[in-house]
Design a protein around this motif. Structure first.
Motif, PDB file in Angstrom:
ATOM      1  N   SER A 108       0.827  -1.206   0.000  1.00 58.31           N
ATOM      2  CA  SER A 108       0.000   0.000   0.000  1.00 58.31           C
ATOM      3  C   SER A 108       0.861   1.255   0.000  1.00 58.31           C
ATOM      4  N   SER A 109       2.052   1.181   0.565  1.00 58.57           N
ATOM      5  CA  SER A 109       2.918   2.359   0.566  1.00 58.57           C
ATOM      6  C   SER A 109       3.405   2.697  -0.843  1.00 58.57           C
ATOM      7  N   LEU A 110       3.430   1.717  -1.738  1.00 56.75           N
ATOM      8  CA  LEU A 110       3.824   1.989  -3.120  1.00 56.75           C
ATOM      9  C   LEU A 110       2.740   2.748  -3.874  1.00 56.75           C
ATOM     10  N   THR A 111       1.498   2.613  -3.433  1.00 57.09           N
ATOM     11  CA  THR A 111       0.412   3.318  -4.114  1.00 57.09           C
ATOM     12  C   THR A 111       0.281   4.754  -3.629  1.00 57.09           C
ATOM     13  N   LYS A 112       0.833   5.045  -2.464  1.00 54.38           N
ATOM     14  CA  LYS A 112       0.779   6.402  -1.924  1.00 54.38           C
ATOM     15  C   LYS A 112       1.954   7.194  -2.465  1.00 54.38           C
ATOM     16  N   ARG A 113       1.648   8.251  -3.127  1.00 60.33           N
ATOM     17  CA  ARG A 113       2.678   9.074  -3.742  1.00 60.33           C
ATOM     18  C   ARG A 113       3.214  10.074  -2.718  1.00 60.33           C
ATOM     19  N   PRO A 114       4.522  10.052  -2.456  1.00 61.48           N
ATOM     20  CA  PRO A 114       5.066  10.996  -1.477  1.00 61.48           C
ATOM     21  C   PRO A 114       5.050  12.421  -2.028  1.00 61.48           C
ATOM     22  N   GLY A 115       4.949  13.375  -1.129  1.00 61.34           N
ATOM     23  CA  GLY A 115       4.954  14.776  -1.527  1.00 61.34           C
ATOM     24  C   GLY A 115       6.354  15.242  -1.886  1.00 61.34           C
ATOM     25  N   PRO A 116       6.460  16.429  -2.454  1.00 60.22           N
ATOM     26  CA  PRO A 116       7.776  16.931  -2.869  1.00 60.22           C
ATOM     27  C   PRO A 116       8.718  17.197  -1.699  1.00 60.22           C
ATOM     28  N   ASP A 117       8.164  17.354  -0.494  1.00 58.23           N
ATOM     29  CA  ASP A 117       8.996  17.602   0.683  1.00 58.23           C
ATOM     30  C   ASP A 117       9.361  16.324   1.428  1.00 58.23           C
ATOM     31  N   ALA A 118       8.958  15.178   0.905  1.00 58.69           N
ATOM     32  CA  ALA A 118       9.270  13.898   1.551  1.00 58.69           C
ATOM     33  C   ALA A 118      10.784  13.685   1.543  1.00 58.69           C
ATOM     34  N   PRO A 119      11.291  12.967   2.527  1.00 64.98           N
ATOM     35  CA  PRO A 119      12.742  12.738   2.562  1.00 64.98           C
ATOM     36  C   PRO A 119      13.212  11.920   1.361  1.00 64.98           C
ATOM     37  N   ARG A 120      14.411  12.203   0.947  1.00 64.98           N
ATOM     38  CA  ARG A 120      15.005  11.488  -0.187  1.00 64.98           C
ATOM     39  C   ARG A 120      15.516  10.129   0.279  1.00 64.98           C
ATOM     40  N   SER A 121      15.545   9.195  -0.659  1.00 57.27           N
ATOM     41  CA  SER A 121      16.033   7.851  -0.353  1.00 57.27           C
ATOM     42  C   SER A 121      17.082   7.463  -1.386  1.00 57.27           C
ATOM     43  N   ALA A 122      17.731   6.353  -1.142  1.00 56.26           N
ATOM     44  CA  ALA A 122      18.736   5.864  -2.093  1.00 56.26           C
ATOM     45  C   ALA A 122      18.090   5.521  -3.434  1.00 56.26           C
ATOM     46  N   ALA A 123      16.823   5.107  -3.411  1.00 58.23           N
ATOM     47  CA  ALA A 123      16.131   4.753  -4.656  1.00 58.23           C
ATOM     48  C   ALA A 123      15.984   5.973  -5.562  1.00 58.23           C
ATOM     49  N   ASP A 124      15.484   7.079  -5.022  1.00 57.60           N
ATOM     50  CA  ASP A 124      15.320   8.243  -5.904  1.00 57.60           C
ATOM     51  C   ASP A 124      16.657   8.912  -6.212  1.00 57.60           C
ATOM     52  N   ARG A 125      17.645   8.740  -5.357  1.00 59.65           N
ATOM     53  CA  ARG A 125      18.979   9.272  -5.689  1.00 59.65           C
ATOM     54  C   ARG A 125      19.576   8.536  -6.889  1.00 59.65           C
ATOM     55  N   LEU A 126      19.328   7.234  -6.986  1.00 60.62           N
ATOM     56  CA  LEU A 126      19.795   6.476  -8.149  1.00 60.62           C
ATOM     57  C   LEU A 126      19.130   6.997  -9.420  1.00 60.62           C
ATOM     58  N   VAL A 127      17.822   7.230  -9.354  1.00 61.19           N
ATOM     59  CA  VAL A 127      17.095   7.728 -10.521  1.00 61.19           C
ATOM     60  C   VAL A 127      17.556   9.142 -10.866  1.00 61.19           C
ATOM     61  N   ARG A 128      17.775   9.971  -9.848  1.00 58.33           N
ATOM     62  CA  ARG A 128      18.283  11.332 -10.094  1.00 58.33           C
ATOM     63  C   ARG A 128      19.637  11.278 -10.796  1.00 58.33           C
ATOM     64  N   ALA A 129      20.505  10.399 -10.345  1.00 57.41           N
ATOM     65  CA  ALA A 129      21.821  10.272 -10.986  1.00 57.41           C
ATOM     66  C   ALA A 129      21.669   9.863 -12.442  1.00 57.41           C
ATOM     67  N   LEU A 130      20.766   8.945 -12.703  1.00 61.42           N
ATOM     68  CA  LEU A 130      20.548   8.490 -14.076  1.00 61.42           C
ATOM     69  C   LEU A 130      20.023   9.625 -14.948  1.00 61.42           C
ATOM     70  N   TYR A 131      19.029  10.344 -14.473  1.00 62.74           N
ATOM     71  CA  TYR A 131      18.386  11.359 -15.309  1.00 62.74           C
ATOM     72  C   TYR A 131      19.166  12.667 -15.389  1.00 62.74           C
ATOM     73  N   PHE A 132      19.916  13.021 -14.362  1.00 63.66           N
ATOM     74  CA  PHE A 132      20.619  14.300 -14.406  1.00 63.66           C
ATOM     75  C   PHE A 132      22.081  14.169 -14.813  1.00 63.66           C
ATOM     76  N   GLU A 133      22.771  13.168 -14.310  1.00 60.47           N
ATOM     77  CA  GLU A 133      24.197  13.042 -14.602  1.00 60.47           C
ATOM     78  C   GLU A 133      24.468  12.274 -15.884  1.00 60.47           C
ATOM     79  N   HIS A 134      23.640  11.300 -16.176  1.00 62.41           N
ATOM     80  CA  HIS A 134      23.937  10.415 -17.299  1.00 62.41           C
ATOM     81  C   HIS A 134      22.987  10.578 -18.473  1.00 62.41           C
ATOM     82  N   ASN A 135      22.119  11.552 -18.422  1.00 63.72           N
ATOM     83  CA  ASN A 135      21.190  11.762 -19.522  1.00 63.72           C
ATOM     84  C   ASN A 135      21.928  12.186 -20.787  1.00 63.72           C
ATOM     85  N   VAL A 136      22.766  13.196 -20.684  1.00 63.13           N
ATOM     86  CA  VAL A 136      23.446  13.731 -21.861  1.00 63.13           C
ATOM     87  C   VAL A 136      24.731  12.959 -22.150  1.00 63.13           C
TER      88      VAL A 136
END
Length: 180
Positions: free
Chosen positions: A40-68
């Motif tokens: 059920s926690s996967l269906t709840k979308r966290p707000g923009p002020d929610a704490p960051r996790s290693a999961a979204d840091r991996l995605v951020r690295a992919l989309y911001f550092e390795h996109n170009v």
């Protein structure tokens, strides 16, 4: 007196066995509740002020550092960058598709991080992850030709590290089906 000791021993043994069964049943219920809570926690979308996790840091690295530069979805020579971000089954699909001379997607024109051309993509946002046990979902929003578009990145924790298992694009297509 000998009979009463035997009866007392049997009663003690009976109660201890029943108590253990009740404890095990309680643990099973707790485990099911934890599993349900994580789903059920996967269906709840966290707000923009929610704490960051290693999961979204991996995605951020992919989309911001390795996109170009060093986009793993355009890599044809070295698989290590693909393995850094993607779970093994997904990495195998990406690598095998890249090794084929003619894949389903023209990777020079289409960036599979967005399933769109590089020129069409502007302003990227990576939201905090919705984490449930060993699974996580990260939403990535971007502007495509002036319109907001959102995709979903599914992750799985493998040996303590988050890895991407699939990217679901706004039109319902999935990365894993595009590179099969």
């Amino acid at each position: 007196m000998h009979i009463s000791r035997s009866v007392l021993f049997l009663l003690t043994l009976t109660f201890s066995c029943q108590t253990k069964s009740h404890q095990e049943a309680g643990n099973e219920k707790t485990g099911a509740a934890i599993q349900q809570d994580s789903a059920s926690s996967l269906t709840k979308r966290p707000g923009p002020d929610a704490p960051r996790s290693a999961a979204d840091r991996l995605v951020r690295a992919l989309y911001f550092e390795h996109n170009v530069k060093e986009n793993p979805l355009r890599e044809k020579k070295d698989r290590s960058l693909i393995d850094q971000f993607f779970a093994k089954p997904t990495a195998d699909l990406i690598w095998n598709d890249a090794q084929r001379g003619t894949g389903k997607i023209n990777r020079a024109k289409i960036n599979l991080l967005f399933n769109a051309s590089d020129e069409a993509v502007k302003k990227i946002w990576v939201e905090p992850a919705a984490v449930g046990d060993t699974r996580a979902i990260v939403y990535v929003t971007f502007q495509q030709n002036g319109n907001p578009v959102e995709l979903k990145v599914d992750l799985l924790q493998v040996s303590g590290r988050w890895r991407i298992t699939d990217i679901i694009y706004p039109d319902g297509k999935q990365l894993t089906t595009l590179v099969e």
